[in-house]
Scaffold this motif. Structure first.
Motif, PDB file in Angstrom:
ATOM      1  N   ALA A   1       0.776   4.214  -2.758  1.00  0.00           N
ATOM      2  CA  ALA A   1       0.561   5.603  -2.339  1.00  0.00           C
ATOM      3  C   ALA A   1       1.684   6.499  -2.852  1.00  0.00           C
ATOM      4  O   ALA A   1       1.433   7.621  -3.336  1.00  0.00           O
ATOM      5  CB  ALA A   1       0.457   5.693  -0.813  1.00  0.00           C
TER       6      ALA A   1
ATOM      7  N   VAL B   1       2.423   7.245   6.300  1.00  0.00           N
ATOM      8  CA  VAL B   1       1.654   6.497   7.307  1.00  0.00           C
ATOM      9  C   VAL B   1       1.791   4.999   7.062  1.00  0.00           C
ATOM     10  O   VAL B   1       2.043   4.226   7.999  1.00  0.00           O
ATOM     11  CB  VAL B   1       0.171   6.940   7.299  1.00  0.00           C
ATOM     12  CG1 VAL B   1      -0.695   6.000   8.116  1.00  0.00           C
ATOM     13  CG2 VAL B   1       0.047   8.372   7.815  1.00  0.00           C
ATOM     14  N   PHE B   2       1.654   4.589   5.807  1.00  0.00           N
ATOM     15  CA  PHE B   2       1.793   3.168   5.490  1.00  0.00           C
ATOM     16  C   PHE B   2       3.210   2.672   5.778  1.00  0.00           C
ATOM     17  O   PHE B   2       3.401   1.552   6.264  1.00  0.00           O
ATOM     18  CB  PHE B   2       1.427   2.880   4.035  1.00  0.00           C
ATOM     19  CG  PHE B   2      -0.049   2.974   3.733  1.00  0.00           C
ATOM     20  CD1 PHE B   2      -0.992   2.423   4.577  1.00  0.00           C
ATOM     21  CD2 PHE B   2      -0.484   3.610   2.585  1.00  0.00           C
ATOM     22  CE1 PHE B   2      -2.354   2.497   4.288  1.00  0.00           C
ATOM     23  CE2 PHE B   2      -1.842   3.692   2.282  1.00  0.00           C
ATOM     24  CZ  PHE B   2      -2.776   3.135   3.137  1.00  0.00           C
TER      25      PHE B   2
ATOM     26  N   TRP C   1      -1.762  14.506  -0.049  1.00  0.00           N
ATOM     27  CA  TRP C   1      -2.417  13.389   0.637  1.00  0.00           C
ATOM     28  C   TRP C   1      -1.832  12.024   0.288  1.00  0.00           C
ATOM     29  O   TRP C   1      -1.647  11.190   1.184  1.00  0.00           O
ATOM     30  CB  TRP C   1      -3.936  13.423   0.449  1.00  0.00           C
ATOM     31  CG  TRP C   1      -4.531  14.564   1.218  1.00  0.00           C
ATOM     32  CD1 TRP C   1      -5.144  15.674   0.713  1.00  0.00           C
ATOM     33  CD2 TRP C   1      -4.519  14.731   2.652  1.00  0.00           C
ATOM     34  NE1 TRP C   1      -5.512  16.512   1.738  1.00  0.00           N
ATOM     35  CE2 TRP C   1      -5.152  15.962   2.941  1.00  0.00           C
ATOM     36  CE3 TRP C   1      -4.031  13.975   3.708  1.00  0.00           C
ATOM     37  CZ2 TRP C   1      -5.315  16.436   4.237  1.00  0.00           C
ATOM     38  CZ3 TRP C   1      -4.196  14.439   5.005  1.00  0.00           C
ATOM     39  CH2 TRP C   1      -4.830  15.652   5.256  1.00  0.00           C
ATOM     40  N   PRO C   2      -1.521  11.763  -0.974  1.00  0.00           N
ATOM     41  CA  PRO C   2      -0.837  10.492  -1.239  1.00  0.00           C
ATOM     42  C   PRO C   2       0.534  10.413  -0.557  1.00  0.00           C
ATOM     43  O   PRO C   2       0.950   9.339  -0.111  1.00  0.00           O
ATOM     44  CB  PRO C   2      -0.707  10.459  -2.764  1.00  0.00           C
ATOM     45  CG  PRO C   2      -1.796  11.338  -3.256  1.00  0.00           C
ATOM     46  CD  PRO C   2      -1.928  12.425  -2.225  1.00  0.00           C
TER      47      PRO C   2
ATOM     48  N   VAL D   1       1.297  11.821   2.367  1.00  0.00           N
ATOM     49  CA  VAL D   1       0.989  11.530   3.774  1.00  0.00           C
ATOM     50  C   VAL D   1       0.632  10.059   3.929  1.00  0.00           C
ATOM     51  O   VAL D   1       1.108   9.383   4.845  1.00  0.00           O
ATOM     52  CB  VAL D   1      -0.153  12.437   4.287  1.00  0.00           C
ATOM     53  CG1 VAL D   1      -0.652  11.975   5.649  1.00  0.00           C
ATOM     54  CG2 VAL D   1       0.306  13.889   4.351  1.00  0.00           C
ATOM     55  N   ALA D   2      -0.201   9.543   3.023  1.00  0.00           N
ATOM     56  CA  ALA D   2      -0.590   8.128   3.091  1.00  0.00           C
ATOM     57  C   ALA D   2       0.639   7.233   2.974  1.00  0.00           C
ATOM     58  O   ALA D   2       0.771   6.246   3.707  1.00  0.00           O
ATOM     59  CB  ALA D   2      -1.598   7.802   1.991  1.00  0.00           C
ATOM     60  N   GLY D   3       1.554   7.580   2.079  1.00  0.00           N
ATOM     61  CA  GLY D   3       2.777   6.788   1.928  1.00  0.00           C
ATOM     62  C   GLY D   3       3.587   6.743   3.213  1.00  0.00           C
ATOM     63  O   GLY D   3       4.074   5.685   3.614  1.00  0.00           O
TER      64      GLY D   3
ATOM     65  N   ALA E   1       0.836  -1.203   0.000  1.00  0.00           N
ATOM     66  CA  ALA E   1       0.000   0.000   0.000  1.00  0.00           C
ATOM     67  C   ALA E   1       0.872   1.255   0.000  1.00  0.00           C
ATOM     68  O   ALA E   1       0.553   2.252  -0.665  1.00  0.00           O
ATOM     69  CB  ALA E   1      -0.941  -0.009   1.200  1.00  0.00           C
ATOM     70  N   MET E   2       1.980   1.214   0.731  1.00  0.00           N
ATOM     71  CA  MET E   2       2.908   2.341   0.747  1.00  0.00           C
ATOM     72  C   MET E   2       3.451   2.606  -0.657  1.00  0.00           C
ATOM     73  O   MET E   2       3.488   3.753  -1.111  1.00  0.00           O
ATOM     74  CB  MET E   2       4.080   2.069   1.699  1.00  0.00           C
ATOM     75  CG  MET E   2       5.111   3.171   1.700  1.00  0.00           C
ATOM     76  SD  MET E   2       6.786   2.632   2.108  1.00  0.00           S
ATOM     77  CE  MET E   2       7.173   1.510   0.792  1.00  0.00           C
TER      78      MET E   2
END
Length: 105
Positions: free
Chosen positions: A19, A37-38, A30-31, A33-35, A15-16
């Motif tokens: 992202a 977080v993952f 946002w992608p 940040v998601a990267g 998922a990282m």
């Protein structure tokens, strides 16, 4: 249970990678940040699995599943090459992971 946590870590690692693909070199907030977080989630799960698994085996499985999974997502979602040689090499990664799982620790 440790193997299940390790599998979850590898899925979060995939998922990282996805992202970060959407983050387009940190240019989309946002992608990006998601990267991050993952990435933190994957490392946290890996660390938990290492309480019970040998580090060499666990890290090889983690990175191998992450690499193979990201490559397959790249093929399916991003139109990356699905050449026979590439598919064979992805299958070889998965076969090596299975061998590590079966080998005595």
């Amino acid at each position: 249970m440790a193997w299940t946590i390790l599998l979850a870590a590898a899925l979060v690692d995939i998922a990282m990678a996805v992202a970060l693909k959407y983050a387009e070199g940190w240019t989309r907030f946002w992608p990006s940040v998601a990267g991050l977080v993952f990435a933190n989630g994957a490392i946290a799960l890996l660390a938990i699995s290492l309480r019970q698994l040998p580090v060499g085996t666990a890290f090889a499985v983690f990175t191998g599943l992450g690499a193979a999974g990201a490559a397959l997502i790249g093929i399916a979602a991003f139109g990356e090459s699905a050449s026979p040689l590439r598919l064979l090499l992805i299958a070889a990664i998965i076969a090596c992971i299975a061998g590590l799982k079966l080998a005595p620790a």
